[in-house]
Design an enzyme around this catalytic site. Sequence first.
Site, mmCIF file in Angstrom:
data_model
loop_
_atom_site.group_PDB
_atom_site.id
_atom_site.type_symbol
_atom_site.label_atom_id
_atom_site.label_comp_id
_atom_site.label_asym_id
_atom_site.label_seq_id
_atom_site.Cartn_x
_atom_site.Cartn_y
_atom_site.Cartn_z
ATOM 1 N NE ARG A 269 -0.678 -0.279 5.037
ATOM 2 C CZ ARG A 269 0.084 0.541 5.738
ATOM 3 N NH1 ARG A 269 0.391 1.921 5.440
ATOM 4 N NH2 ARG A 269 0.148 0.253 6.819
ATOM 5 C CG HIS A 273 -3.986 0.810 8.780
ATOM 6 N ND1 HIS A 273 -3.741 -0.505 8.146
ATOM 7 C CD2 HIS A 273 -4.959 0.862 9.418
ATOM 8 C CE1 HIS A 273 -4.862 -0.990 8.770
ATOM 9 N NE2 HIS A 273 -5.241 -0.373 9.475
ATOM 10 C CE1 TYR A 283 3.760 1.666 8.286
ATOM 11 C CE2 TYR A 283 3.073 3.449 9.890
ATOM 12 C CZ TYR A 283 2.901 2.568 8.744
ATOM 13 O OH TYR A 283 1.745 2.862 8.108
#
Length: 370
Positions: A269, A273, A283
């Site tokens: 992706r 999120h 991250y």
Amino acid sequence: MAPKLKAQFDAEKVLNDTQSQFEMIQILDEDGNVVNKKLLPDLSDEQLVELMERMVWTRILDQRSISLNRQGRLGFYAPTAGQEASQLASQYALEKEDFILPGYRDVPQLIWHGLPLTEAFLFSRGHFKGNRMPEGVNALSPQIIIGAQYVQTAGVALGMKKRGKQAVAITYTGDGGSSQGDFYEGINFASAYKAPAIFVIQNNNYAISTPRSKQTAATTLAQKAISVGIPGLQVDGMDALAVYQATKEARDRAVNGEGPTLIETITYRYGPHTMAGDDPTKYRTSDEDSEWEKKDPLVRYRKFLENKGLWTEDKENEVIERAKSEIKTAVKEADNTEKQSVTDLMELMYDEMPQHLAEQYEIYKEKESK
């Protein structure tokens, strides 16, 4: 520490031999070249083009949905860019009578299965009309509880089997969902009853911010199928043709009474999120993003079609403009939909309303009448 006992059999070898069987299935490389001709799906030129049109259209939908969310005109939204091949090629292998049980990132599959775009926007806004599937659209609204759709899919698939329907139930979750208890319960139940189900794990490398490597020691997620005795496949999820063929064969197996299949699609992706505050730069590295951008499913498939003389820049621009127009119309229709009231929600929730809510209902009904 107790001394290590001498093993009578090599358990590590058994494990390693098993894990080594799950090699990633690929048909197109990153440059759109066919690397496995024997797996090429039996699709006409028109169908190949239609699949590309759907992926381009959905990429525009994703871009526009992100903008609408930032403007406060959409509610919950989970970006889909990067996962078009995994989502749309798998849905393209289905038939109208098949049943989709999506996760919250899987609205595109619902749209191409028949959910009007206006209602997809209403779902994001939390409106009850966005959670009601139109007649003839075999699907549930997107599941918010991680992995819960896997158990539901086992039940729907068993119901289809008991009714003698030549159809399948398909569901999707992410790599994080495969760490949930519902995941195992769903695939185990479906396996035990040879229910016609297809379980898709869209492995986009992160469960929100948790990398896949911290969720499980398994080399692949596809190998988890072995624990319940069903086939497991790992597929290049950025390769539309590979995803289509894997899903098509899984469907054929299911309707022929051979039971469920677990498919792990290796995908990515590009966005966060969800748009609810997640920051992927915390991250993920820019180098990682750049590496996956080279595998973009639209770029790869575009090159494949261009090599066949089936796709042009003008054709893509036509699809983009059509998508923008249809999205604009659907947003306007959603804006003009009657607002959901508190009493609407209470009426929909209960056949016989409890006394304490019945009292509150009257209070809100009076407020709404002013």
